[in-house]
Write a protein that holds these residues in place. Structure first.
Motif, PDB file in Angstrom:
ATOM      1  N   GLU A  21      -1.631   5.185  -4.132  1.00  7.66           N
ATOM      2  CA  GLU A  21      -0.663   4.546  -3.231  1.00  7.66           C
ATOM      3  C   GLU A  21       0.751   4.636  -3.805  1.00  7.66           C
ATOM      4  O   GLU A  21       0.947   4.592  -5.009  1.00  7.66           O
ATOM      5  N   LYS A  22       1.712   4.739  -2.887  1.00  7.03           N
ATOM      6  CA  LYS A  22       3.138   4.712  -3.233  1.00  7.03           C
ATOM      7  C   LYS A  22       3.788   3.656  -2.344  1.00  7.03           C
ATOM      8  O   LYS A  22       3.669   3.703  -1.129  1.00  7.03           O
ATOM      9  N   ILE A  23       4.461   2.700  -2.979  1.00  4.75           N
ATOM     10  CA  ILE A  23       5.150   1.649  -2.241  1.00  4.75           C
ATOM     11  C   ILE A  23       6.629   1.742  -2.589  1.00  4.75           C
ATOM     12  O   ILE A  23       7.000   1.701  -3.758  1.00  4.75           O
ATOM     13  N   GLU A  24       7.475   1.860  -1.569  1.00  7.32           N
ATOM     14  CA  GLU A  24       8.909   2.034  -1.804  1.00  7.32           C
ATOM     15  C   GLU A  24       9.671   0.736  -1.564  1.00  7.32           C
ATOM     16  O   GLU A  24       9.200  -0.158  -0.871  1.00  7.32           O
ATOM     17  N   ASN A  25      10.880   0.674  -2.140  1.00  5.59           N
ATOM     18  CA  ASN A  25      11.799  -0.458  -1.961  1.00  5.59           C
ATOM     19  C   ASN A  25      11.186  -1.794  -2.390  1.00  5.59           C
ATOM     20  O   ASN A  25      11.259  -2.786  -1.675  1.00  5.59           O
ATOM     21  N   VAL A  26      10.604  -1.810  -3.588  1.00  5.64           N
ATOM     22  CA  VAL A  26       9.956  -3.011  -4.112  1.00  5.64           C
ATOM     23  C   VAL A  26      10.900  -3.742  -5.058  1.00  5.64           C
ATOM     24  O   VAL A  26      11.537  -3.121  -5.909  1.00  5.64           O
ATOM     25  N   LEU A  33       6.917   1.867  -6.531  1.00 12.68           N
ATOM     26  CA  LEU A  33       5.764   1.496  -7.335  1.00 12.68           C
ATOM     27  C   LEU A  33       4.633   2.475  -7.011  1.00 12.68           C
ATOM     28  O   LEU A  33       4.283   2.669  -5.842  1.00 12.68           O
ATOM     29  N   TYR A  34       4.115   3.111  -8.046  1.00  6.94           N
ATOM     30  CA  TYR A  34       3.006   4.058  -7.895  1.00  6.94           C
ATOM     31  C   TYR A  34       1.733   3.395  -8.397  1.00  6.94           C
ATOM     32  O   TYR A  34       1.739   2.751  -9.448  1.00  6.94           O
ATOM     33  N   ILE A  43      -3.654   0.997 -12.062  1.00  8.80           N
ATOM     34  CA  ILE A  43      -2.501   0.880 -12.940  1.00  8.80           C
ATOM     35  C   ILE A  43      -1.245   1.065 -12.108  1.00  8.80           C
ATOM     36  O   ILE A  43      -1.087   2.078 -11.417  1.00  8.80           O
ATOM     37  N   ASN A  44      -0.368   0.073 -12.137  1.00  7.25           N
ATOM     38  CA  ASN A  44       0.901   0.116 -11.413  1.00  7.25           C
ATOM     39  C   ASN A  44       1.967   0.704 -12.333  1.00  7.25           C
ATOM     40  O   ASN A  44       2.123   0.252 -13.461  1.00  7.25           O
ATOM     41  N   VAL A  45       2.678   1.704 -11.831  1.00  9.37           N
ATOM     42  CA  VAL A  45       3.714   2.372 -12.609  1.00  9.37           C
ATOM     43  C   VAL A  45       5.025   2.279 -11.833  1.00  9.37           C
ATOM     44  O   VAL A  45       5.112   2.759 -10.699  1.00  9.37           O
ATOM     45  N   TRP A  46       6.033   1.660 -12.457  1.00 10.63           N
ATOM     46  CA  TRP A  46       7.345   1.565 -11.814  1.00 10.63           C
ATOM     47  C   TRP A  46       8.043   2.910 -11.866  1.00 10.63           C
ATOM     48  O   TRP A  46       8.052   3.572 -12.896  1.00 10.63           O
ATOM     49  N   GLY A  47       8.631   3.300 -10.749  1.00 14.70           N
ATOM     50  CA  GLY A  47       9.363   4.554 -10.670  1.00 14.70           C
ATOM     51  C   GLY A  47      10.644   4.510 -11.486  1.00 14.70           C
ATOM     52  O   GLY A  47      11.253   3.464 -11.658  1.00 14.70           O
ATOM     53  N   LEU A  51      10.817  10.260 -13.134  1.00 15.46           N
ATOM     54  CA  LEU A  51       9.437  10.122 -12.689  1.00 15.46           C
ATOM     55  C   LEU A  51       9.343  10.264 -11.175  1.00 15.46           C
ATOM     56  O   LEU A  51       8.425  10.922 -10.662  1.00 15.46           O
ATOM     57  N   ASP A  52      10.281   9.681 -10.438  1.00 15.58           N
ATOM     58  CA  ASP A  52      10.275   9.807  -8.977  1.00 15.58           C
ATOM     59  C   ASP A  52      10.335  11.280  -8.561  1.00 15.58           C
ATOM     60  O   ASP A  52       9.643  11.696  -7.627  1.00 15.58           O
TER      61      ASP A  52
END
Length: 89
Positions: A21-26, A33-34, A43-47, A51-52
């Motif tokens: 999953e990819k969540i934008e504008n968090v 957030l990937y 595992i949540n990985v901040w962009g 990396l983006d």
């Protein structure tokens, strides 16, 4: 049951898993957030800027290896650097 955690890597740490999953504008800084599924956890990985750019090549469901390789000085700040490999099974 799946557990979730946030990745706070040291140099040469890596995640091997499936991009789910990819969540934008968090959050306050409108970050991306990937979410990467690894065995029994997500595992949540901040962009980050670099990396983006790498993650634009990845599709949901791709198995990846994501490695943190340290920082590089760019102008007046330290930019986090990552390597990404898409695993073809």
């Amino acid at each position: 049951m799946n557990k979730e955690k946030y990745w706070n890597p040291n140099v040469n740490d890596e995640i091997i898993g499936t991009f789910v999953e990819k969540i934008e504008n968090v959050g306050e800084y409108k970050s991306t957030l990937y979410k990467i599924q690894n065995d029994d956890e997500v595992i949540n990985v901040w962009g980050k800027k670099q990396l983006d750019s790498l993650m634009e090549l990845v599709n949901i469901g791709d198995k990846i290896i994501l490695r943190y390789v340290g920082t590089e000085k760019v102008n007046d700040y330290q930019m986090k650097k990552f390597e990404l490999e898409i695993v073809n099974e």
